[in-house]
Design an enzyme around this catalytic site. Structure first.
Site, PDB file in Angstrom:
ATOM      1  N   PHE A  11       0.984  -1.047   0.068  1.00  0.00           N
ATOM      2  CA  PHE A  11       0.128  -0.288   0.183  1.00  0.00           C
ATOM      3  C   PHE A  11       0.279   1.468   0.209  1.00  0.00           C
ATOM      4  CE2 PHE A  11      -2.180   2.914   3.263  1.00  0.00           C
ATOM      5  CZ  PHE A  11      -2.555   3.811   2.117  1.00  0.00           C
ATOM      6  N   ASN A  32       7.975  -9.323  -1.037  1.00  0.00           N
ATOM      7  CA  ASN A  32       7.552 -10.631  -1.454  1.00  0.00           C
ATOM      8  C   ASN A  32       5.827 -11.383  -2.434  1.00  0.00           C
ATOM      9  OD1 ASN A  32       6.191 -10.772   0.717  1.00  0.00           O
ATOM     10  ND2 ASN A  32       7.388 -12.460   2.210  1.00  0.00           N
ATOM     11  N   LEU A  33       5.508 -10.567  -1.693  1.00  0.00           N
ATOM     12  CA  LEU A  33       4.148 -10.049  -2.842  1.00  0.00           C
ATOM     13  C   LEU A  33       3.035 -10.431  -1.715  1.00  0.00           C
ATOM     14  CD1 LEU A  33       3.853 -10.503  -6.811  1.00  0.00           C
ATOM     15  CD2 LEU A  33       4.076  -8.864  -4.878  1.00  0.00           C
ATOM     16  N   THR A  35       1.736  -9.888   1.287  1.00  0.00           N
ATOM     17  CA  THR A  35       0.295  -8.841   0.987  1.00  0.00           C
ATOM     18  C   THR A  35       0.388  -7.707   0.146  1.00  0.00           C
ATOM     19  OG1 THR A  35       1.327  -7.526   2.435  1.00  0.00           O
ATOM     20  CG2 THR A  35      -0.013  -8.695   3.706  1.00  0.00           C
ATOM     21  N   ALA A  74       9.028  -3.006   3.822  1.00  0.00           N
ATOM     22  CA  ALA A  74       8.866  -4.529   3.690  1.00  0.00           C
ATOM     23  C   ALA A  74       9.272  -4.607   5.275  1.00  0.00           C
ATOM     24  CB  ALA A  74       9.716  -5.503   2.974  1.00  0.00           C
ATOM     25  N   TYR A 141       4.843  -6.844  17.500  1.00  0.00           N
ATOM     26  CA  TYR A 141       4.980  -5.443  15.962  1.00  0.00           C
ATOM     27  C   TYR A 141       5.535  -4.922  16.947  1.00  0.00           C
ATOM     28  CZ  TYR A 141       3.695  -2.501  12.668  1.00  0.00           C
ATOM     29  OH  TYR A 141       3.802  -1.749  11.600  1.00  0.00           O
ATOM     30  N   ARG A 264     -12.468  -3.505  22.537  1.00  0.00           N
ATOM     31  CA  ARG A 264     -11.628  -4.597  22.339  1.00  0.00           C
ATOM     32  C   ARG A 264     -10.410  -5.129  23.271  1.00  0.00           C
ATOM     33  NH1 ARG A 264     -10.347  -4.825  15.603  1.00  0.00           N
ATOM     34  NH2 ARG A 264     -10.366  -2.457  17.163  1.00  0.00           N
ATOM     35  N   GLY A 266      -7.063  -4.008  25.501  1.00  0.00           N
ATOM     36  CA  GLY A 266      -6.190  -3.781  24.871  1.00  0.00           C
ATOM     37  C   GLY A 266      -5.876  -2.399  24.378  1.00  0.00           C
TER      38      GLY A 266
HETATM   39  N1  LIG Z   1      -0.141   0.917   7.529  1.00  0.00           N
HETATM   40  C1  LIG Z   1      -0.477   2.232   8.197  1.00  0.00           C
HETATM   41  O1  LIG Z   1      -1.215   2.944   8.779  1.00  0.00           O
HETATM   42  C2  LIG Z   1       0.899   1.583   8.663  1.00  0.00           C
HETATM   43  C3  LIG Z   1       1.213   2.440   9.827  1.00  0.00           C
HETATM   44  C4  LIG Z   1       2.419   2.228  10.801  1.00  0.00           C
HETATM   45  C5  LIG Z   1       3.455   1.490   9.707  1.00  0.00           C
HETATM   46  N2  LIG Z   1       3.398   0.897   8.373  1.00  0.00           N
HETATM   47  C6  LIG Z   1       4.328   0.554   8.139  1.00  0.00           C
HETATM   48  O2  LIG Z   1       4.941   0.465   6.510  1.00  0.00           O
HETATM   49  C7  LIG Z   1       5.230  -0.526   6.275  1.00  0.00           C
HETATM   50  C8  LIG Z   1       3.673  -0.521   4.861  1.00  0.00           C
HETATM   51  O3  LIG Z   1       2.558  -0.841   5.188  1.00  0.00           O
HETATM   52  P1  LIG Z   1       1.640  -1.187   4.454  1.00  0.00           P
HETATM   53  O4  LIG Z   1       0.533  -0.614   4.797  1.00  0.00           O
HETATM   54  O5  LIG Z   1       1.725  -0.360   3.371  1.00  0.00           O
HETATM   55  O6  LIG Z   1       1.376  -2.558   4.226  1.00  0.00           O
HETATM   56  P2  LIG Z   1       1.002  -3.725   3.101  1.00  0.00           P
HETATM   57  O7  LIG Z   1       1.313  -5.216   4.015  1.00  0.00           O
HETATM   58  O8  LIG Z   1       0.735  -2.888   1.619  1.00  0.00           O
HETATM   59  O9  LIG Z   1       3.064  -3.114   3.124  1.00  0.00           O
HETATM   60  C9  LIG Z   1       4.128  -4.209   2.880  1.00  0.00           C
HETATM   61  C10 LIG Z   1       5.015  -4.808   2.094  1.00  0.00           C
HETATM   62  O10 LIG Z   1       6.180  -5.354   2.352  1.00  0.00           O
HETATM   63  C11 LIG Z   1       6.079  -7.058   1.494  1.00  0.00           C
HETATM   64  N3  LIG Z   1       6.639  -7.815   2.731  1.00  0.00           N
HETATM   65  C12 LIG Z   1       5.759  -8.637   3.649  1.00  0.00           C
HETATM   66  N4  LIG Z   1       7.096  -9.213   4.337  1.00  0.00           N
HETATM   67  C13 LIG Z   1       7.737  -9.115   2.850  1.00  0.00           C
HETATM   68  C14 LIG Z   1       8.887 -10.068   3.383  1.00  0.00           C
HETATM   69  N5  LIG Z   1       9.186 -11.100   4.397  1.00  0.00           N
HETATM   70  N6  LIG Z   1       9.819  -9.911   2.169  1.00  0.00           N
HETATM   71  C15 LIG Z   1       9.556  -9.407   0.939  1.00  0.00           C
HETATM   72  N7  LIG Z   1       8.496  -8.713   1.378  1.00  0.00           N
HETATM   73  C16 LIG Z   1       7.403  -8.320   2.459  1.00  0.00           C
HETATM   74  C17 LIG Z   1       4.322  -7.480   0.646  1.00  0.00           C
HETATM   75  O11 LIG Z   1       3.876  -8.015   0.041  1.00  0.00           O
HETATM   76  C18 LIG Z   1       3.501  -5.622   1.429  1.00  0.00           C
HETATM   77  O12 LIG Z   1       4.140  -5.323  -0.177  1.00  0.00           O
HETATM   78  C19 LIG Z   1       5.207  -0.961   7.310  1.00  0.00           C
HETATM   79  O13 LIG Z   1       6.735  -1.109   7.475  1.00  0.00           O
HETATM   80  C20 LIG Z   1       4.202  -0.913   8.371  1.00  0.00           C
HETATM   81  O14 LIG Z   1       4.610  -1.938   9.598  1.00  0.00           O
HETATM   82  C21 LIG Z   1       2.547   1.086   8.464  1.00  0.00           C
END
Ligand SMILES: NC(=O)c1ccc[n+]([C@@H]2O[C@H](COP(=O)([O-])OP(=O)(O)OC[C@H]3O[C@@H](n4cnc5c(N)ncnc54)[C@H](O)[C@@H]3O)[C@@H](O)[C@H]2O)c1
Length: 303
Positions: A11, A32-33, A35, A74, A141, A264, A266
């Site tokens: 995202f 790694n696709l 999510t 990731a 996390y 919920r 926590g």
């Molecule tokens: N969305 C939020 O509100 C939010 C808030 C705080 C922090 N974050 C951080 O921002 C980053 C992106 O989050 P997002 O919301 O876009 O989530 P997302 O799940 O859409 O993106 C994560 C991406 O990482 C890839 N991925 C996951 N595990 C992997 C692995 N082992 N190897 C390679 N690729 C891997 C997934 O396929 C995905 O494309 C993350 O690090 C998340 O912790 C997000």
């Protein structure tokens, strides 16, 4: 510049890649696709389908691309999954990050920009939460993001600079409704399908919802600024879940009432992050209010 985005099919990562491409940077994505989605990938970007736990392939991709900066997004992003399976959470968020750091040193990557989270703080002791707030994470996390932050910061001693961005609750088009924290995506999906969304507790709990375009601009600003800095990326405005739901109903023209269920265990009542350090250091500021960000999201989704 040569830039790599881990998690670039996700995202936030895919929104970042789309913006970086506009500036003519040479971009590669490592994902790694799990999510992330293939359709999020942008043409002209070198894509490595791999897992950050696979240190050989990760190292290979970095040796091929020789990025000057790696945006490290990731991650295992689910709070509940980190409680159910803390080992996998640690393997991805801690060991995956260490694999990246080791290769970064080997291939002279200049900087890592890391997507951290407000989850590192745990239960707020005061509001708004600034970067000096005590870190007492409530989930695996939060612990693994915190640990990754600490490893990243010591790798400065090996020549890899960093900017750590602690993101508040990010929303925008392309967010998967099943993801946690994606309350906006979940409400949107329900409303658009004429279903009743559930609000846990009385809905007066507050969050700091930041639009993905504002998050992307903070990542972009970190290319040239934010040396060895850890910064909250947020709006600094608290919005209740009831308020958010009312905005969405109004923008979508839906007259559906939410169903209220027990809070919920926590759940944090209120959270808002102080963002003035990022404003100063990155010369950045969020441009979208919740209403304008939601309107833009829905415009994109309904195009
Ligand atoms: N969305 C939020 O509100 C939010 C808030 C705080 C922090 N974050 C951080 O921002 C980053 C992106 O989050 P997002 O919301 O876009 O989530 P997302 O799940 O859409 O993106 C994560 C991406 O990482 C890839 N991925 C996951 N595990 C992997 C692995 N082992 N190897 C390679 N690729 C891997 C997934 O396929 C995905 O494309 C993350 O690090 C998340 O912790 C997000």
């Amino acid at each position: 510049m040569r830039l790599m985005v881990t998690g670039g099919a996700g995202f936030i990562g895919s929104n970042l890649v789309k913006e970086l491409v506009k500036y003519g940077h040479a971009i590669s994505v490592f994902d790694n696709l799990s999510t992330g989605k293939k359709e999020n990938l942008v043409g002209g970007v070198n894509f490595y389908l791999g897992d950050i736990r696979d240190k050989e392939y990760l190292n290979y991709s970095i040796s091929q691309e020789k990025p000057e900066i790696i945006f490290h997004l990731a991650a295992q992003i689910s709070v509940s999954q980190s409680v159910i399976d803390p080992v996998t959470d640690g393997e991805i968020n801690i060991f995956g990050t260490l694999n990246l750091l080791k290769s970064a040193v080997k291939h002279e990557v200049q900087k890592i920009v890391f997507a951290s989270s407000a989850a590192v703080y745990g239960r707020p002791q005061y509001l708004p939460i600034d970067e000096n707030h005590i870190k007492r994470p409530l989930s695996g996390y939060g612990i693994t993001k915190n640990t990754a932050e600490q490893y990243i910061s010591i790798y400065q001693n090996f020549g890899v600079d960093y900017t750590i961005l602690r993101l508040a609750n990010v929303y925008g088009a392309g967010q998967f409704a099943g993801n946690e924290g994606g309350v906006i995506a979940i409400f949107y999906d329900k409303l658009i399908n004429g279903q009743v969304p559930v609000i846990y507790g009385n809905g007066e709990q507050t969050r700091d919802f930041i639009y993905v375009k504002d998050v992307v601009s903070a990542f972009m600003a970190s290319i040239n600024r934010g040396k060895a800095e850890t910064l909250n990326i947020s709006t600094g405005c608290a919005c209740s879940v009831n308020q958010l739901f009312a905005f969405l109903k109004e923008i979508l023209g839906k007259n559906i009432e939410a169903k209220y269920e027990d809070e919920r265990p926590g759940d944090i009542r209120s959270s808002v992050l102080y963002n003035k350090q990022a404003v100063k250091v990155l010369n950045w500021k969020p441009l979208y209010s919740l209403r304008s960000g939601l309107t833009d999201t829905i415009d994109i989704l309904t195009k």
